[in-house]
Design a protein around this motif. Structure first.
Motif, PDB file in Angstrom:
ATOM      1  N   ILE A  29       0.941  -1.311  -0.134  1.00  0.00           N
ATOM      2  CA  ILE A  29      -0.021   0.147   0.013  1.00  0.00           C
ATOM      3  C   ILE A  29       0.773   1.135  -0.092  1.00  0.00           C
ATOM      4  O   ILE A  29       1.723   1.399   0.899  1.00  0.00           O
ATOM      5  N   GLN A  30       0.726   2.131  -0.802  1.00  0.00           N
ATOM      6  CA  GLN A  30       1.499   3.194  -1.043  1.00  0.00           C
ATOM      7  C   GLN A  30       1.058   4.467  -0.906  1.00  0.00           C
ATOM      8  O   GLN A  30       1.591   5.666  -1.003  1.00  0.00           O
ATOM      9  N   ARG A  31      -0.323   4.630  -1.008  1.00  0.00           N
ATOM     10  CA  ARG A  31      -1.276   5.686  -0.645  1.00  0.00           C
ATOM     11  C   ARG A  31      -2.656   5.322  -0.008  1.00  0.00           C
ATOM     12  O   ARG A  31      -2.845   4.129  -0.317  1.00  0.00           O
ATOM     13  N   PRO A  32      -2.938   6.160   0.806  1.00  0.00           N
ATOM     14  CA  PRO A  32      -4.086   5.902   1.579  1.00  0.00           C
ATOM     15  C   PRO A  32      -5.273   5.526   0.756  1.00  0.00           C
ATOM     16  O   PRO A  32      -6.171   4.830   1.294  1.00  0.00           O
ATOM     17  N   GLU A  33      -5.465   6.083  -0.408  1.00  0.00           N
ATOM     18  CA  GLU A  33      -6.565   5.765  -1.222  1.00  0.00           C
ATOM     19  C   GLU A  33      -6.654   4.401  -1.670  1.00  0.00           C
ATOM     20  O   GLU A  33      -7.972   3.869  -1.913  1.00  0.00           O
ATOM     21  N   SER A  34      -5.797   3.697  -1.734  1.00  0.00           N
ATOM     22  CA  SER A  34      -5.669   2.122  -1.715  1.00  0.00           C
ATOM     23  C   SER A  34      -6.312   1.582  -0.657  1.00  0.00           C
ATOM     24  O   SER A  34      -6.899   0.433  -1.016  1.00  0.00           O
ATOM     25  N   PHE A  35      -6.417   1.962   0.507  1.00  0.00           N
ATOM     26  CA  PHE A  35      -7.185   1.361   1.450  1.00  0.00           C
ATOM     27  C   PHE A  35      -8.776   1.284   1.070  1.00  0.00           C
ATOM     28  O   PHE A  35      -9.464   0.238   1.129  1.00  0.00           O
ATOM     29  N   LYS A  36      -9.098   2.309   0.479  1.00  0.00           N
ATOM     30  CA  LYS A  36     -10.576   2.301  -0.083  1.00  0.00           C
ATOM     31  C   LYS A  36     -10.930   1.423  -1.389  1.00  0.00           C
ATOM     32  O   LYS A  36     -11.965   0.614  -1.219  1.00  0.00           O
ATOM     33  N   GLU A  37      -9.807   0.834  -1.975  1.00  0.00           N
ATOM     34  CA  GLU A  37      -9.907   0.083  -3.160  1.00  0.00           C
ATOM     35  C   GLU A  37     -10.024  -1.275  -2.351  1.00  0.00           C
ATOM     36  O   GLU A  37     -10.990  -2.180  -2.751  1.00  0.00           O
ATOM     37  N   VAL A  38      -9.197  -1.599  -1.332  1.00  0.00           N
ATOM     38  CA  VAL A  38      -9.321  -2.832  -0.596  1.00  0.00           C
ATOM     39  C   VAL A  38     -10.681  -2.980   0.015  1.00  0.00           C
ATOM     40  O   VAL A  38     -11.175  -3.873   0.016  1.00  0.00           O
ATOM     41  N   ALA A  39     -10.876  -2.031   0.588  1.00  0.00           N
ATOM     42  CA  ALA A  39     -12.330  -1.974   1.460  1.00  0.00           C
ATOM     43  C   ALA A  39     -13.598  -2.118   0.528  1.00  0.00           C
ATOM     44  O   ALA A  39     -14.362  -2.755   0.999  1.00  0.00           O
ATOM     45  N   ALA A  40     -13.707  -1.893  -0.641  1.00  0.00           N
ATOM     46  CA  ALA A  40     -14.544  -2.215  -1.508  1.00  0.00           C
ATOM     47  C   ALA A  40     -14.673  -3.668  -2.108  1.00  0.00           C
ATOM     48  O   ALA A  40     -15.610  -4.189  -2.635  1.00  0.00           O
ATOM     49  N   ARG A  41     -13.552  -4.186  -1.668  1.00  0.00           N
ATOM     50  CA  ARG A  41     -13.578  -5.720  -2.057  1.00  0.00           C
ATOM     51  C   ARG A  41     -14.451  -6.493  -1.176  1.00  0.00           C
ATOM     52  O   ARG A  41     -14.707  -6.389  -0.176  1.00  0.00           O
ATOM     53  N   ARG A  42     -15.248  -7.528  -1.872  1.00  0.00           N
ATOM     54  CA  ARG A  42     -16.166  -8.371  -1.143  1.00  0.00           C
ATOM     55  C   ARG A  42     -15.556  -8.744  -0.012  1.00  0.00           C
ATOM     56  O   ARG A  42     -14.603  -9.543   0.149  1.00  0.00           O
ATOM     57  N   GLY A  43     -16.066  -8.732   1.090  1.00  0.00           N
ATOM     58  CA  GLY A  43     -15.666  -9.535   2.532  1.00  0.00           C
ATOM     59  C   GLY A  43     -14.278  -8.915   2.896  1.00  0.00           C
ATOM     60  O   GLY A  43     -13.708  -9.535   3.789  1.00  0.00           O
ATOM     61  N   SER A  44     -13.633  -8.005   2.262  1.00  0.00           N
ATOM     62  CA  SER A  44     -12.445  -7.475   2.797  1.00  0.00           C
ATOM     63  C   SER A  44     -12.616  -6.734   4.227  1.00  0.00           C
ATOM     64  O   SER A  44     -13.345  -6.474   4.721  1.00  0.00           O
ATOM     65  N   ARG A  45     -11.543  -6.824   5.061  1.00  0.00           N
ATOM     66  CA  ARG A  45     -11.142  -6.568   6.345  1.00  0.00           C
ATOM     67  C   ARG A  45     -10.012  -5.796   6.421  1.00  0.00           C
ATOM     68  O   ARG A  45      -8.945  -6.119   5.815  1.00  0.00           O
ATOM     69  N   ILE A  46     -10.084  -4.521   7.026  1.00  0.00           N
ATOM     70  CA  ILE A  46      -8.786  -3.776   6.970  1.00  0.00           C
ATOM     71  C   ILE A  46      -8.520  -3.468   8.562  1.00  0.00           C
ATOM     72  O   ILE A  46      -9.512  -2.894   9.333  1.00  0.00           O
ATOM     73  N   THR A  47      -7.406  -3.520   9.342  1.00  0.00           N
ATOM     74  CA  THR A  47      -6.870  -3.000  10.443  1.00  0.00           C
ATOM     75  C   THR A  47      -5.946  -2.076  10.241  1.00  0.00           C
ATOM     76  O   THR A  47      -4.897  -2.333   9.428  1.00  0.00           O
ATOM     77  N   LEU A  48      -5.914  -0.995  10.924  1.00  0.00           N
ATOM     78  CA  LEU A  48      -4.844  -0.057  10.877  1.00  0.00           C
ATOM     79  C   LEU A  48      -4.166   0.342  12.276  1.00  0.00           C
ATOM     80  O   LEU A  48      -5.163   0.234  13.220  1.00  0.00           O
ATOM     81  N   ALA A  49      -3.196   0.592  12.206  1.00  0.00           N
ATOM     82  CA  ALA A  49      -2.512   1.195  13.234  1.00  0.00           C
ATOM     83  C   ALA A  49      -2.159   2.547  13.319  1.00  0.00           C
ATOM     84  O   ALA A  49      -1.504   2.998  12.159  1.00  0.00           O
ATOM     85  N   ILE A  50      -2.779   3.557  14.121  1.00  0.00           N
ATOM     86  CA  ILE A  50      -2.930   4.971  13.619  1.00  0.00           C
ATOM     87  C   ILE A  50      -2.077   5.614  14.722  1.00  0.00           C
ATOM     88  O   ILE A  50      -2.285   5.382  16.091  1.00  0.00           O
ATOM     89  N   ALA A  51      -1.146   6.295  14.360  1.00  0.00           N
ATOM     90  CA  ALA A  51      -0.436   7.234  15.387  1.00  0.00           C
ATOM     91  C   ALA A  51      -1.369   8.560  15.479  1.00  0.00           C
ATOM     92  O   ALA A  51      -1.706   8.946  14.209  1.00  0.00           O
TER      93      ALA A  51
END
Lengths: 188, 221
Positions: free
Chosen positions: B57-79
């Motif tokens: 993942i090289q840009r935050p927008e990529s998370f949106k693409e991943v999140a749009a995949r069926r059944g995907s899950r994202i866990t983030l560590a946020i500082a």
């Protein structure tokens, strides 16, 4: 020393096989398999483990610091169908090198049992800090094994002309093949 | 994450989060990110493109693409306040991939990465723990494929063999174990690894189908 076993593999014909360290209680089953090795091939074995007394003695002396023995066992019957030994040098200067010997039950050749055992052994070697795997083959006798080793990234390192003789007294070359276990990205 | 300090667990309707005190400041690990929730996030400088390594993942927008995949899950560590210090993404295998042949049984731990600036704080372990602490996984064979060409060996100053060991050490407390497969990517290099975690409700029949599929056999003999 040998963690994560047994490992399961499935052969080309769908037989489920477990790879696991050799156990002291395996002597009889191992002897049964070794006795099936054709006499022509037994002639070229470095260790005459087809003799039950020699096999028992070998098992008694087994030291996992120097020999890592793995067997392939049919999950359904418990029959041993493959036997791999990884020999490590006691010498510090060659501790990063291990010699490999594999014996496969004649009926299970061409089922990739040997290939899976060698791959397993390479992973095991990696975990033990081994950088080079060395295997020796007799030319014209072990051509199938040589071909399989090549597919697993072993390359011809050396050929010793007329190093062994067959039962009739004809000379055969010894082929030394090596697989280097790459340690980082730059080696790719 | 006890070695780094206090942690506080919180559960909401959209996900769960844990707040950690770390030597690098407070950090929140959170699951359950909807596709529209990534605006305003930025990636830490230790995630990105480096001479011998690039983040998946090289840009935050990529998370949106991943999140749009069926059944995907994202866990983030946020500082604090909105910097992504690490991420874990998981999904169903894409159509056409070998593992998709078993339908929704298989679930891939697709990518896990911690910024070079936040390593050694057990953030990867924290993300795995929070993600896997979910009944969803009890019906799944969760799997990860460790392919050495994705590993940041230079940034970690590790050999491939060492990195492989660390991966196993990271995952084994969560009941992941190595299995063999002839899947071409995994089989290509010795240090590559496939690890699986079999959920408690996965039937022996389904596990058997998976075992055969690992070796390219669709139907048990």
């Amino acid at each position: 020393m040998l963690k994560g076993y047994p490992k399961t593999v499935v052969t080309k014909d769908g037989t489920t096989v477990l790879l696991r360290p050799l156990d002291k209680t395996d002597t009889e089953k191992l002897h049964t398999m070794l006795a099936l090795i054709p006499e022509e091939e037994q002639w070229f074995l470095r260790e005459n483990l087809t003799d039950i007394r020699l096999l028992e003695r070998w098992m008694e002396r087994l030291d996992f610091n120097y020999i890592l023995p793995i067997v392939a066992v049919r999950e359904d019957s418990g029959e041993i169908i493959g036997f791999l030994r990884l020999y490590r040098s006691p010498s510090g200067c060659a501790r990063h090198v291990a010699h490999l010997r594999v014996t496969i039950h004649p009926q299970y050749r061409s089922q990739r049992v040997g290939s899976w055992m060698i791959l397993d052994c390479a992973k095991l070697a990696l975990e033990h800090g081994i950088e080079k795997l060395v295997a020796e083959f007799v030319s014209e006798v072990e051509e199938v094994a040589i071909k399989a080793a090549r597919r697993l990234d072993f390359h011809h390192e050396a050929v010793i002309k007329d190093y062994v003789k067959d039962r009739r007294g004809d000379y055969k070359d010894l082929i030394i093949m090596v697989k280097t276990l790459y340690r980082d990205w730059s080696d790719f | 994450m006890t070695s780094e300090g206090e942690s506080v667990f919180e559960s909401t309707s959209i996900g769960r989060s844990v707040l950690y005190e770390t030597p690098r400041g407070p950090l929140t690990i959170r699951t359950g990110w909807p596709p529209d929730s990534f605006d305003g996030l930025r990636l830490d400088a230790g995630l990105g493109r480096f001479p011998h390594y690039s983040s998946i993942i090289q840009r935050p927008e990529s998370f949106k693409e991943v999140a749009a995949r069926r059944g995907s899950r994202i866990t983030l560590a946020i500082a604090e306040p909105n910097t992504v210090a690490g991420y874990l993404t998981c999904w169903y295998p894409a159509e056409g991939e070998r593992w998709a042949n078993l339908g929704d049984l298989m679930y891939e731990m697709g990518a896990i990465e911690v910024s070079r600036n936040y390593r050694g704080l057990h953030i990867a372990r924290g993300m795995l723990e929070l993600t896997l602490n979910d009944d969803f996984f009890e019906d799944k064979i969760a799997f990860m494929q460790g392919l050495s060409w994705h590993w940041d060996l230079e940034g970690n100053k590790l050999t491939a063999a060492q990195y492989r060991q660390i991966l196993m050490k990271l995952c084994s407390p969560f009941n992941f174990r190595e299995v063999y497969t002839n899947e071409p990517n995994v089989a290509l290099r010795v240090e590559n690894i496939m690890m699986i975690r079999v959920g408690s409700r996965v039937s022996p029949e389904d596990y058997k189908r998976f075992r055969y599929l690992r070796f390219g056999i669709n139907q048990p003999a």
